[in-house]
Write a protein that holds these residues in place. Structure first.
Motif, PDB file in Angstrom:
ATOM      1  N   ARG A 110      -0.015 -15.653  -3.179  1.00 24.15           N
ATOM      2  CA  ARG A 110       1.345 -16.177  -3.257  1.00 24.15           C
ATOM      3  C   ARG A 110       1.957 -15.698  -4.561  1.00 24.15           C
ATOM      4  N   TYR A 111       3.048 -14.964  -4.453  1.00 25.89           N
ATOM      5  CA  TYR A 111       3.631 -14.302  -5.621  1.00 25.89           C
ATOM      6  C   TYR A 111       5.063 -14.763  -5.836  1.00 25.89           C
ATOM      7  N   ARG A 112       5.456 -14.838  -7.118  1.00 24.79           N
ATOM      8  CA  ARG A 112       6.819 -15.259  -7.451  1.00 24.79           C
ATOM      9  C   ARG A 112       7.799 -14.097  -7.412  1.00 24.79           C
ATOM     10  N   ASN A 113       7.343 -12.927  -7.802  1.00 22.54           N
ATOM     11  CA  ASN A 113       8.234 -11.765  -7.806  1.00 22.54           C
ATOM     12  C   ASN A 113       7.418 -10.495  -7.654  1.00 22.54           C
ATOM     13  N   VAL A 114       8.101  -9.370  -7.601  1.00 17.55           N
ATOM     14  CA  VAL A 114       7.448  -8.091  -7.313  1.00 17.55           C
ATOM     15  C   VAL A 114       6.502  -7.676  -8.434  1.00 17.55           C
ATOM     16  N   LEU A 115       6.958  -7.779  -9.685  1.00 18.44           N
ATOM     17  CA  LEU A 115       6.116  -7.347 -10.813  1.00 18.44           C
ATOM     18  C   LEU A 115       4.852  -8.182 -10.924  1.00 18.44           C
ATOM     19  N   GLU A 116       4.996  -9.503 -10.744  1.00 18.10           N
ATOM     20  CA  GLU A 116       3.805 -10.359 -10.798  1.00 18.10           C
ATOM     21  C   GLU A 116       2.836 -10.006  -9.674  1.00 18.10           C
ATOM     22  N   ALA A 117       3.378  -9.736  -8.508  1.00 19.25           N
ATOM     23  CA  ALA A 117       2.521  -9.382  -7.376  1.00 19.25           C
ATOM     24  C   ALA A 117       1.745  -8.097  -7.660  1.00 19.25           C
ATOM     25  N   LEU A 118       2.426  -7.078  -8.150  1.00 14.98           N
ATOM     26  CA  LEU A 118       1.745  -5.821  -8.461  1.00 14.98           C
ATOM     27  C   LEU A 118       0.658  -6.025  -9.516  1.00 14.98           C
ATOM     28  N   TRP A 119       0.969  -6.787 -10.566  1.00 12.84           N
ATOM     29  CA  TRP A 119      -0.001  -7.024 -11.636  1.00 12.84           C
ATOM     30  C   TRP A 119      -1.234  -7.768 -11.116  1.00 12.84           C
ATOM     31  N   ARG A 120      -1.013  -8.787 -10.300  1.00 14.76           N
ATOM     32  CA  ARG A 120      -2.145  -9.575  -9.788  1.00 14.76           C
ATOM     33  C   ARG A 120      -2.984  -8.780  -8.803  1.00 14.76           C
ATOM     34  N   ILE A 121      -2.342  -7.977  -7.972  1.00 12.48           N
ATOM     35  CA  ILE A 121      -3.097  -7.156  -7.020  1.00 12.48           C
ATOM     36  C   ILE A 121      -4.002  -6.180  -7.762  1.00 12.48           C
ATOM     37  N   ILE A 122      -3.440  -5.508  -8.773  1.00 11.54           N
ATOM     38  CA  ILE A 122      -4.221  -4.532  -9.537  1.00 11.54           C
ATOM     39  C   ILE A 122      -5.333  -5.217 -10.336  1.00 11.54           C
ATOM     40  N   ARG A 123      -5.017  -6.358 -10.934  1.00  9.06           N
ATOM     41  CA  ARG A 123      -5.997  -7.038 -11.791  1.00  9.06           C
ATOM     42  C   ARG A 123      -7.150  -7.645 -10.996  1.00  9.06           C
ATOM     43  N   THR A 124      -6.847  -8.187  -9.809  1.00  9.59           N
ATOM     44  CA  THR A 124      -7.889  -8.889  -9.048  1.00  9.59           C
ATOM     45  C   THR A 124      -8.544  -8.050  -7.956  1.00  9.59           C
ATOM     46  N   GLU A 125      -7.832  -6.997  -7.483  1.00  8.92           N
ATOM     47  CA  GLU A 125      -8.362  -6.234  -6.353  1.00  8.92           C
ATOM     48  C   GLU A 125      -8.600  -4.762  -6.658  1.00  8.92           C
ATOM     49  N   GLY A 126      -8.217  -4.340  -7.848  1.00  3.39           N
ATOM     50  CA  GLY A 126      -8.466  -2.955  -8.223  1.00  3.39           C
ATOM     51  C   GLY A 126      -7.194  -2.135  -8.356  1.00  3.39           C
ATOM     52  N   LEU A 127      -7.275  -1.079  -9.162  1.00  2.12           N
ATOM     53  CA  LEU A 127      -6.108  -0.251  -9.466  1.00  2.12           C
ATOM     54  C   LEU A 127      -5.513   0.400  -8.232  1.00  2.12           C
ATOM     55  N   TRP A 128      -6.381   0.828  -7.306  1.00  5.09           N
ATOM     56  CA  TRP A 128      -5.903   1.596  -6.158  1.00  5.09           C
ATOM     57  C   TRP A 128      -5.623   0.727  -4.931  1.00  5.09           C
ATOM     58  N   ARG A 129      -5.766  -0.593  -5.056  1.00  2.80           N
ATOM     59  CA  ARG A 129      -5.545  -1.466  -3.897  1.00  2.80           C
ATOM     60  C   ARG A 129      -4.120  -1.378  -3.348  1.00  2.80           C
ATOM     61  N   PRO A 130      -3.074  -1.305  -4.189  1.00  3.61           N
ATOM     62  CA  PRO A 130      -1.711  -1.204  -3.622  1.00  3.61           C
ATOM     63  C   PRO A 130      -1.459   0.099  -2.876  1.00  3.61           C
ATOM     64  N   MET A 131      -2.383   1.072  -3.008  1.00  3.99           N
ATOM     65  CA  MET A 131      -2.176   2.370  -2.362  1.00  3.99           C
ATOM     66  C   MET A 131      -2.967   2.504  -1.063  1.00  3.99           C
ATOM     67  N   ARG A 132      -3.713   1.473  -0.671  1.00  3.38           N
ATOM     68  CA  ARG A 132      -4.516   1.568   0.546  1.00  3.38           C
ATOM     69  C   ARG A 132      -3.616   1.741   1.772  1.00  3.38           C
ATOM     70  N   GLY A 133      -3.917   2.744   2.578  1.00  2.31           N
ATOM     71  CA  GLY A 133      -3.114   3.045   3.760  1.00  2.31           C
ATOM     72  C   GLY A 133      -2.059   4.098   3.517  1.00  2.31           C
ATOM     73  N   LEU A 134      -1.995   4.632   2.280  1.00  4.43           N
ATOM     74  CA  LEU A 134      -0.987   5.635   1.967  1.00  4.43           C
ATOM     75  C   LEU A 134      -1.169   6.903   2.794  1.00  4.43           C
ATOM     76  N   ASN A 135      -2.415   7.278   3.059  1.00  2.00           N
ATOM     77  CA  ASN A 135      -2.662   8.527   3.784  1.00  2.00           C
ATOM     78  C   ASN A 135      -2.082   8.496   5.194  1.00  2.00           C
ATOM     79  N   VAL A 136      -2.242   7.379   5.898  1.00  2.00           N
ATOM     80  CA  VAL A 136      -1.696   7.311   7.251  1.00  2.00           C
ATOM     81  C   VAL A 136      -0.169   7.250   7.219  1.00  2.00           C
TER      82      VAL A 136
END
Length: 364
Positions: A110-136
């Motif tokens: 649950r995220y309050r805004n875009v920047l917080e969401a990106l920071w939490r995704i990278i911090r808790t799930e890894g640097l490349w997690r926001p890029m998963r599925g980019l190839n398809v």
């Protein structure tokens, strides 16, 4: 006019050089005459008295003349490059948008805004997690945008010739964009399904092939087009709003309709933002149809959510009216640079390819 006061020949539109005129002024006047700035709107005396301007054969073709000679292949190549770059650059924001549209997200997602969401995704799930599925996504965006721009350019010209011969028709532009959407979404929809399932929090899929295989085996081939009608229902009004807003802004920022990269970028970004905000409820329903979110499924008696009406009903049952605008901030933030990138890259590559083709023909 000051231009006439400096002319010693007595006739506006005469030779660009003369006594009492510096080389800089002569070069500037030459440029004005070649672009027709001195010509009256109604084809007045200044334009009638000026002899035809002979272009230097060594200079490249004028940009304004290039689109008319651009081939279908040029439109497809330029469109493919624009689509791939657009989706690749903006993919992390697209990942955030998908998660913020979740109807009943996990407490950890649950995220309050875009920047917080990106920071939490990278911090808790890894640097490349926001890029998963980019190839398809990149794989689908190439042919989808190639078909889109080629169809758009062809229909725009054909319809404009019928509706407003020799001019530009807003109706033709909007109609061409809507029809081109049919081809774009047909090519892109399967990639959208896979991409959004891989973007969700705690997605069980780490590879595209795993996701494709699971969807095919568990839900059938039709699952890849379950959101197609909703996608069209969303994108047809999106393109209509987009092109009407774009043309309206162009009339203010670029009334002479010359090639002006800054006005194209600004108009495209604003048009994309307006269209994105207006069609967010449909985008939320599309995300639900693509992801078949498990918690939302518990409130749906049919097991699978199929069709726009079912998706709209489920969204309302789970989150009320406000649920239709989940992720609107991320969607608008995504669309502003996305539209600007797509149009600026497309126009640049169309210009570049056509210029090279003209130079090749001239050298034969």
């Amino acid at each position: 006019m000051e231009l006439e006061g400096r002319s010693t020949g007595g006739v506006a539109g005469g030779p660009a050089s003369g006594p009492g005129r510096s080389p800089g002024e002569s070069a500037l006047l030459d440029g004005w005459l070649q672009r027709g700035v001195g010509r009256g709107a109604g084809g007045g005396e200044a334009g009638a008295c000026r002899p035809p301007v002979r272009q230097d054969p060594d200079s490249g073709p004028d940009y304004e003349a290039l689109p008319a000679g651009a081939t279908v292949t040029t439109h497809m190549v330029a469109g493919a490059v624009a689509g791939i770059l657009e989706h690749c650059v903006m993919y992390p924001i697209d990942c955030v948008k998908t998660r913020m549209q979740s109807l009943q997200p996990d407490p950890a997602a649950r995220y309050r805004n875009v920047l917080e969401a990106l920071w939490r995704i990278i911090r808790t799930e890894g640097l490349w997690r926001p890029m998963r599925g980019l190839n398809v996504t990149a794989t689908g965006a190439g042919p989808a945008h190639a078909l889109y721009f080629a169809c758009y350019e062809k229909l725009k010209k054909t319809l404009s010739d019928v509706i407003h011969p020799g001019g530009n028709s807003h109706i033709a532009n909007g109609a061409a964009g809507c029809v081109a959407t049919l081809l774009h979404d047909a090519a892109m929809n399967p990639a959208e399904v896979v991409k959004q399932r891989m973007q969700m929090y705690n997605s069980p899929y780490h590879r595209v092939t795993d996701c494709v295989r699971a969807v095919w085996q568990n839900e059938g081939a039709g699952a890849f087009y379950r959101s197609y009608t909703t996608q069209l229902t969303m994108n047809v009004p999106f393109q209509a709003i987009h092109f009407m807003t774009y043309e309206f802004l162009q009339e203010h920022f670029n009334p002479q309709r010359r090639y002006n990269p800054s006005s194209h970028v600004l108009s495209g970004a604003c048009a994309g933002a307006v269209a994105a905000a207006a069609t967010t409820p449909l985008d939320v329903c599309k995300t639900l149809l693509n992801t078949q979110e498990s918690l939302a499924l518990n409130s749906n008696i049919t097991g699978h959510i199929t069709g726009m009406a079912s998706a709209f009903r489920t969204v309302y049952q789970v989150g009320g009216v406000t649920a239709y605008f989940r992720g609107v901030q991320a969607r608008v933030i995504y669309q502003i640079p996305s539209t600007a990138i797509a149009w600026s890259v497309y126009e640049f590559f169309k210009y570049l390819i056509t210029k090279r083709q003209e130079e090749w023909r001239a050298g034969k």
